[in-house]
Design an enzyme around this catalytic site. Sequence first.
Site, PDB file in Angstrom:
ATOM      1  CG  HIS A   1      -0.514   1.238   7.219  1.00 54.91           C
ATOM      2  ND1 HIS A   1       0.654   0.573   8.028  1.00 54.91           N
ATOM      3  CD2 HIS A   1       0.083   1.865   6.421  1.00 54.91           C
ATOM      4  CE1 HIS A   1       1.593   1.467   7.873  1.00 54.91           C
ATOM      5  NE2 HIS A   1       1.529   2.237   6.805  1.00 54.91           N
ATOM      6  CD  GLU A   2      -1.181   2.408   2.806  1.00 53.72           C
ATOM      7  OE1 GLU A   2      -0.710   3.509   2.823  1.00 53.72           O
ATOM      8  OE2 GLU A   2      -0.219   1.466   3.102  1.00 53.72           O
TER       9      GLU A   2
ATOM     10  N   GLY B   1       0.797  -1.191   0.128  1.00 53.37           N
ATOM     11  CA  GLY B   1      -0.145  -0.145   0.030  1.00 53.37           C
ATOM     12  C   GLY B   1       0.783   1.273  -0.094  1.00 53.37           C
TER      13      GLY B   1
ATOM     14  CG  HIS C   1       0.261   6.697   5.498  1.00 57.68           C
ATOM     15  ND1 HIS C   1       1.407   7.298   6.203  1.00 57.68           N
ATOM     16  CD2 HIS C   1       0.489   5.532   5.347  1.00 57.68           C
ATOM     17  CE1 HIS C   1       2.249   6.242   6.307  1.00 57.68           C
ATOM     18  NE2 HIS C   1       1.990   5.228   5.768  1.00 57.68           N
TER      19      HIS C   1
ATOM     20  CB  CYS D   1       5.207   2.434   7.290  1.00 57.88           C
ATOM     21  SG  CYS D   1       4.829   3.869   6.643  1.00 57.88           S
ATOM     22  CG  LEU D   2       6.513   1.224   1.359  1.00 61.01           C
ATOM     23  CD1 LEU D   2       5.730   1.313   0.084  1.00 61.01           C
ATOM     24  CD2 LEU D   2       7.419  -0.177   1.340  1.00 61.01           C
TER      25      LEU D   2
ATOM     26  CD  GLN E   1       3.315   5.948   2.748  1.00 59.39           C
ATOM     27  OE1 GLN E   1       2.367   5.103   2.108  1.00 59.39           O
ATOM     28  NE2 GLN E   1       4.360   5.175   3.189  1.00 59.39           N
TER      29      GLN E   1
HETATM   30 ZN    ZN Z   1       2.968   3.410   5.637  1.00 59.75          ZN
END
Ligand code: ZN
Length: 199
Positions: free
Chosen positions: A149-150, A45, A153, A106-107, A50
């Site tokens: 999670h997304e 995701g 953000h 998380c990226l 991000q």
């Molecule tokens: Zn994340």
Amino acid sequence: MILPIRLYGDPVLRRSARDVKTFDDDLRNLASDMIETMHDANGVGLAAPQVGLPLRLFVALELGPVEETDGEEDESTDERPVLATHVMVNPRITSREGTQVAPDGCLSIPGLWVDDMVRDASVRVAYQDLDGAPHELEAQGHFAHVIQHELDHLDGVLFFDRLPEQARRDFLETHRSELADMQRRAKAMIKERKATPVA
Ligand code: ZN
């Protein structure tokens, strides 16, 4: 086009994102770049903040159950087939049910994760597609976890914020140096962008 992923420490990750109001080619290109960037980073995701854009939009993979190759338990063959790639614009959770515990990472916080994040087991999400058409779907298990999670953000919330207070403090303490290093890299990235402005 693969976009640079903003790191922990970049203020855009802490902002509340604004609704998408214009459904045009720019938005479609952004979603397509975000999907490419997510795949390149081996993520499941990716939310617009991000990649530096405070817009209410994320992309996410819906994965099937783990495919067993020979019936043996082997973590290294923990491959889940991709059932669908979703783009969700202006998403909101309309109902939630149950709880699940799963790993979370998380990226934007590369290399760090927790094993036991508690989230809702299933969620109903109302969202728009890239043409602005309304949709609603129900997600369970892994996909529901990814959506939560997304969506966080878009409100400037990072996964460790969701930990119980003591666990959150332990996480920040244990990873103090890695997080400080990310903050330095995030600042360096910001400085670099300022030095090379894009039109
Ligand atoms: Zn994340």
